[in-house]
Design a protein around this motif. Sequence first.
Motif, PDB file in Angstrom:
ATOM      1  N   LYS A 117      -6.879  41.580  -5.635  1.00 21.66           N
ATOM      2  CA  LYS A 117      -6.813  42.692  -5.344  1.00 21.66           C
ATOM      3  C   LYS A 117      -6.855  43.454  -6.809  1.00 21.66           C
ATOM      4  N   HIS A 118      -6.391  42.982  -7.774  1.00 18.79           N
ATOM      5  CA  HIS A 118      -6.599  43.552  -9.251  1.00 18.79           C
ATOM      6  C   HIS A 118      -8.002  43.815  -9.611  1.00 18.79           C
ATOM      7  N   ILE A 119      -8.758  42.992  -9.162  1.00 15.05           N
ATOM      8  CA  ILE A 119     -10.177  42.993  -9.493  1.00 15.05           C
ATOM      9  C   ILE A 119     -10.800  43.864  -8.674  1.00 15.05           C
ATOM     10  N   GLN A 161       0.880  -1.423  -0.021  1.00 12.94           N
ATOM     11  CA  GLN A 161       0.002  -0.014   0.047  1.00 12.94           C
ATOM     12  C   GLN A 161       1.091   1.137  -0.056  1.00 12.94           C
ATOM     13  N   GLN A 162       0.754   1.927  -1.193  1.00 15.07           N
ATOM     14  CA  GLN A 162       1.526   3.372  -1.161  1.00 15.07           C
ATOM     15  C   GLN A 162       0.692   4.326  -0.330  1.00 15.07           C
ATOM     16  N   PRO A 163       1.493   4.927   0.347  1.00 17.83           N
ATOM     17  CA  PRO A 163       0.638   6.249   1.314  1.00 17.83           C
ATOM     18  C   PRO A 163       0.171   7.260   0.368  1.00 17.83           C
ATOM     19  N   LEU A 164      -0.907   7.591   0.826  1.00 12.39           N
ATOM     20  CA  LEU A 164      -1.875   8.551  -0.147  1.00 12.39           C
ATOM     21  C   LEU A 164      -0.875  10.035   0.076  1.00 12.39           C
ATOM     22  N   ILE A 165      -0.861  10.715  -0.784  1.00 10.01           N
ATOM     23  CA  ILE A 165      -0.046  12.030  -0.816  1.00 10.01           C
ATOM     24  C   ILE A 165      -0.961  13.261  -1.204  1.00 10.01           C
ATOM     25  N   VAL A 166      -1.122  14.041  -0.310  1.00 10.53           N
ATOM     26  CA  VAL A 166      -1.968  15.244  -0.500  1.00 10.53           C
ATOM     27  C   VAL A 166      -1.134  16.516  -0.178  1.00 10.53           C
ATOM     28  N   GLU A 167      -1.058  17.465  -0.505  1.00  8.31           N
ATOM     29  CA  GLU A 167      -0.128  18.536  -0.453  1.00  8.31           C
ATOM     30  C   GLU A 167      -0.752  19.224   0.749  1.00  8.31           C
ATOM     31  N   PRO A 168      -0.257  19.619   1.633  1.00 10.21           N
ATOM     32  CA  PRO A 168      -0.867  20.431   2.998  1.00 10.21           C
ATOM     33  C   PRO A 168      -1.218  21.843   2.657  1.00 10.21           C
ATOM     34  N   GLU A 169      -0.475  22.358   1.878  1.00  9.91           N
ATOM     35  CA  GLU A 169      -0.765  24.025   1.425  1.00  9.91           C
ATOM     36  C   GLU A 169      -1.037  24.395   0.210  1.00  9.91           C
ATOM     37  N   VAL A 170      -2.003  25.019  -0.081  1.00  4.45           N
ATOM     38  CA  VAL A 170      -2.432  25.417  -1.420  1.00  4.45           C
ATOM     39  C   VAL A 170      -1.987  26.927  -1.551  1.00  4.45           C
ATOM     40  N   ASP A 171      -1.343  27.115  -2.630  1.00  2.65           N
ATOM     41  CA  ASP A 171      -0.780  28.255  -3.086  1.00  2.65           C
ATOM     42  C   ASP A 171      -1.788  29.523  -3.645  1.00  2.65           C
ATOM     43  N   ILE A 172      -2.254  30.518  -2.594  1.00  6.93           N
ATOM     44  CA  ILE A 172      -3.314  31.211  -3.170  1.00  6.93           C
ATOM     45  C   ILE A 172      -2.690  32.721  -3.333  1.00  6.93           C
ATOM     46  N   SER A 173      -1.416  32.809  -3.497  1.00 10.24           N
ATOM     47  CA  SER A 173      -0.742  34.096  -3.512  1.00 10.24           C
ATOM     48  C   SER A 173      -1.549  34.698  -5.019  1.00 10.24           C
ATOM     49  N   GLY A 174      -1.108  33.803  -6.011  1.00 15.02           N
ATOM     50  CA  GLY A 174      -1.560  34.334  -7.326  1.00 15.02           C
ATOM     51  C   GLY A 174      -3.080  34.894  -7.389  1.00 15.02           C
ATOM     52  N   ILE A 175      -4.079  34.108  -6.676  1.00 12.39           N
ATOM     53  CA  ILE A 175      -5.469  34.448  -6.598  1.00 12.39           C
ATOM     54  C   ILE A 175      -5.591  35.653  -5.637  1.00 12.39           C
ATOM     55  N   THR A 176      -4.753  35.705  -4.724  1.00 15.40           N
ATOM     56  CA  THR A 176      -4.754  37.005  -3.649  1.00 15.40           C
ATOM     57  C   THR A 176      -4.617  38.228  -4.520  1.00 15.40           C
ATOM     58  N   ASP A 177      -3.345  38.289  -5.483  1.00 15.28           N
ATOM     59  CA  ASP A 177      -2.815  39.351  -6.220  1.00 15.28           C
ATOM     60  C   ASP A 177      -4.235  39.554  -7.161  1.00 15.28           C
ATOM     61  N   LEU A 178      -4.846  38.473  -7.794  1.00 17.15           N
ATOM     62  CA  LEU A 178      -5.763  38.796  -8.644  1.00 17.15           C
ATOM     63  C   LEU A 178      -7.109  39.551  -8.225  1.00 17.15           C
ATOM     64  N   GLY A 236      -9.594  46.586  -7.420  1.00 15.46           N
ATOM     65  CA  GLY A 236      -9.143  48.012  -8.054  1.00 15.46           C
ATOM     66  C   GLY A 236      -9.888  48.302  -9.159  1.00 15.46           C
ATOM     67  N   LEU A 237     -10.171  47.263 -10.004  1.00 15.29           N
ATOM     68  CA  LEU A 237     -11.070  47.676 -11.343  1.00 15.29           C
ATOM     69  C   LEU A 237     -12.478  47.999 -10.759  1.00 15.29           C
ATOM     70  N   ILE A 238     -13.004  47.203  -9.876  1.00 14.75           N
ATOM     71  CA  ILE A 238     -14.361  47.488  -9.256  1.00 14.75           C
ATOM     72  C   ILE A 238     -14.513  48.981  -8.866  1.00 14.75           C
ATOM     73  N   GLU A 239     -13.364  49.273  -7.887  1.00 15.36           N
ATOM     74  CA  GLU A 239     -13.611  50.567  -7.397  1.00 15.36           C
ATOM     75  C   GLU A 239     -13.510  51.919  -8.462  1.00 15.36           C
ATOM     76  N   ASN A 240     -12.601  51.543  -9.567  1.00 16.59           N
ATOM     77  CA  ASN A 240     -12.494  52.275 -10.699  1.00 16.59           C
ATOM     78  C   ASN A 240     -13.889  52.400 -11.357  1.00 16.59           C
ATOM     79  N   ALA A 241     -14.455  51.363 -11.397  1.00 19.08           N
ATOM     80  CA  ALA A 241     -15.755  51.348 -12.143  1.00 19.08           C
ATOM     81  C   ALA A 241     -16.927  51.937 -11.451  1.00 19.08           C
ATOM     82  N   GLN A 242     -17.020  51.899 -10.153  1.00 22.79           N
ATOM     83  CA  GLN A 242     -17.760  52.682  -9.217  1.00 22.79           C
ATOM     84  C   GLN A 242     -17.435  54.117  -9.350  1.00 22.79           C
ATOM     85  N   LEU A 243     -16.324  54.683  -9.331  1.00 19.45           N
ATOM     86  CA  LEU A 243     -15.818  55.927  -9.619  1.00 19.45           C
ATOM     87  C   LEU A 243     -16.470  56.574 -10.769  1.00 19.45           C
TER      88      LEU A 243
END
Length: 179
Positions: free
Chosen positions: A52-54, A33-50, A56-63
């Motif tokens: 923030k960008h969105i 039996q091979q041990p199951l492998i799941v990575e504990p961390e999910v890299d959401i830094s790219g999503i977080t940056d996106l 900014g776009l919404i704030e600009n659209a509201q203005l």
Amino acid sequence: MNTQYSLPKITLAHLEKKIDNAMASQLSQLPQQQPLIVEPEVDISGITDLVKHIEGLIENAQLRGSERTTWPDSLNKFPFVLLKPFKKLILKFINILFKDQIEVNQNLAEGLQQSLLINQELIRQIVSLRYQSYRDVENLNHYQQLLGQQITATILPNSLGKITDHLYELNEKIGGDKS
């Protein structure tokens, strides 16, 4: 014609050795039996940056989607400078003319803002579920390892002991020796 067969003498020790070899062979053939492998961390830094960008776009659209109360700087040049006395009247006319469009823009910006909040909550839930899955997989791997150790340490020796007892009984019935 009288045919006489000679049976080879089989000792209990010889049979035990064959059984041990057969068990070892079967154990080595069991799928590992091979041990199951799941990575504990999910890299959401790219999503977080996106996100923030969105935001900014919404704030600009509201203005930019709100009613005009000031004359744009780009219109403070000739020939628009001549319209300066009519500036308030022109702004009022533009606001009345585009009233529905301004409302639509504001509603779209608000909808996008709410959608972004929902997406952020979903991302948090995904990260949480990912971490819980990682912990569950770690526990499963640990239990799998313990079960394998238990089988090797308890079940197999007990089974071999029972087989050995049966061999002794069989040997005694046949009338052979115990060596």
